[in-house]
Design a protein around this motif. Sequence first.
Motif, PDB file in Angstrom:
ATOM      1  N   ALA A 140       1.189  -1.317  -0.102  1.00  0.00           N
ATOM      2  CA  ALA A 140       0.372  -0.254   0.348  1.00  0.00           C
ATOM      3  C   ALA A 140       1.086   1.456  -0.018  1.00  0.00           C
ATOM      4  O   ALA A 140       0.842   2.127  -0.785  1.00  0.00           O
ATOM      5  N   VAL A 141       1.588   0.918   0.786  1.00  0.00           N
ATOM      6  CA  VAL A 141       2.820   2.617   1.205  1.00  0.00           C
ATOM      7  C   VAL A 141       3.126   2.451  -0.766  1.00  0.00           C
ATOM      8  O   VAL A 141       3.849   3.767  -1.062  1.00  0.00           O
ATOM      9  N   SER A 142       3.814   1.418  -1.098  1.00  0.00           N
ATOM     10  CA  SER A 142       4.467   1.805  -2.244  1.00  0.00           C
ATOM     11  C   SER A 142       3.882   2.375  -3.517  1.00  0.00           C
ATOM     12  O   SER A 142       3.811   3.097  -4.160  1.00  0.00           O
ATOM     13  N   TYR A 143       2.496   1.410  -3.629  1.00  0.00           N
ATOM     14  CA  TYR A 143       1.418   2.211  -4.211  1.00  0.00           C
ATOM     15  C   TYR A 143       1.099   3.869  -4.199  1.00  0.00           C
ATOM     16  O   TYR A 143       0.712   4.037  -5.022  1.00  0.00           O
ATOM     17  N   ILE A 144       0.917   3.680  -2.966  1.00  0.00           N
ATOM     18  CA  ILE A 144       0.605   5.270  -2.592  1.00  0.00           C
ATOM     19  C   ILE A 144       1.416   6.535  -3.639  1.00  0.00           C
ATOM     20  O   ILE A 144       1.291   7.352  -3.642  1.00  0.00           O
ATOM     21  N   ASP A 145       2.624   6.040  -2.835  1.00  0.00           N
ATOM     22  CA  ASP A 145       4.257   6.808  -3.401  1.00  0.00           C
ATOM     23  C   ASP A 145       4.370   6.632  -4.626  1.00  0.00           C
ATOM     24  O   ASP A 145       4.563   7.803  -5.128  1.00  0.00           O
ATOM     25  N   ALA A 146       4.151   5.973  -5.340  1.00  0.00           N
ATOM     26  CA  ALA A 146       4.645   5.909  -7.128  1.00  0.00           C
ATOM     27  C   ALA A 146       3.057   6.779  -7.445  1.00  0.00           C
ATOM     28  O   ALA A 146       3.699   7.931  -8.751  1.00  0.00           O
ATOM     29  N   ASP A 147       1.584   6.870  -7.425  1.00  0.00           N
ATOM     30  CA  ASP A 147       1.086   6.876  -7.301  1.00  0.00           C
ATOM     31  C   ASP A 147       1.086   8.764  -7.209  1.00  0.00           C
ATOM     32  O   ASP A 147       1.120  10.476  -8.338  1.00  0.00           O
ATOM     33  N   ARG A 148       2.196   9.816  -6.597  1.00  0.00           N
ATOM     34  CA  ARG A 148       2.198  10.460  -5.806  1.00  0.00           C
ATOM     35  C   ARG A 148       3.310  10.853  -7.373  1.00  0.00           C
ATOM     36  O   ARG A 148       3.560  12.428  -6.535  1.00  0.00           O
ATOM     37  N   GLN A 149       4.364  10.219  -7.435  1.00  0.00           N
ATOM     38  CA  GLN A 149       5.013   9.815  -8.699  1.00  0.00           C
ATOM     39  C   GLN A 149       5.258  10.614  -9.791  1.00  0.00           C
ATOM     40  O   GLN A 149       5.491  11.266 -10.462  1.00  0.00           O
TER      41      GLN A 149
END
Length: 280
Positions: free
Chosen positions: A270-279
């Motif tokens: 979840a942290v990885s997906y949220i971070d990737a979306d922010r990028q």
Amino acid sequence: MSNDDLNDGATLTVGDLAARTGVAAGTLRMWEQRHGFPEPARLPSGHRRYRESDVAAVRRVLAARERGVRLEQAVAEAHTLRRVGDSVYSLLRTRHPELMPHQMSKRTLQSLSHAIEDEYCATNDRRRILGGFQTMSFFAGAALRWRRLAEMSRSAVVFAEDVDHEMEVPGRIRHVPIDAGSRSRREWFLVCESGTMPVVMAAWELPGQDRTPDRQRRFEVTWSLDPAVVSDSVLACTEIAAAAGYEIEGPDPALAGAAKVTSAGLFLRAVSYIDADRQR
């Protein structure tokens, strides 16, 4: 039920209800007298009339009785479902007040949903996945992804208002249309029924956002990996379906009694997906 309910889908006689559930008409009348359940609508003549949701409710009581639950407790649970049955989110907040809600944007909610779906797919026990999308136009953006989820699961069910009658539901997905007035119309929920990764996420859209861009809309969200909570969420889905005149299978009896699970993998995903979306 009030007189306003008489024409609101209450068309089944006590004989119909008895035939559909296997409970004798006399027993149903006794339950009503002693426990206020099932609660019929009354015609001017005094005759009882029941809804499809009453069929599902009686069947749930019977299933609870088979698990050894006392009749009084089973009926009390049925009453709770009746009060909040058209809302997965409300059911979770009512029956599991320990679940703390958090506010997040639809953009973040999508990333969290994808993380849950992919972690569910990574398990070897994918029984059923159920999702609430508000409208079929919102589901359209996830249709291909959900086609793959359905192929990997024993079954998949989508709840959404059928405002786009030309939208074709792909593959093995079952569509349950929800009424525009249902509380589930304002919800986004995801329920993964699995012995190794049981998880539910339910979100309620905050009011007053008619002019807010879609991905910026705010939701109040709660989630759980507790099998008992997931089982309750499936029950809420059966109630939503019954209110729409559809019947879906209830929760797996083995799920409610299963041990709680934890998943560091889900958290990291979840942290990885949220971070990737922010990028992006």
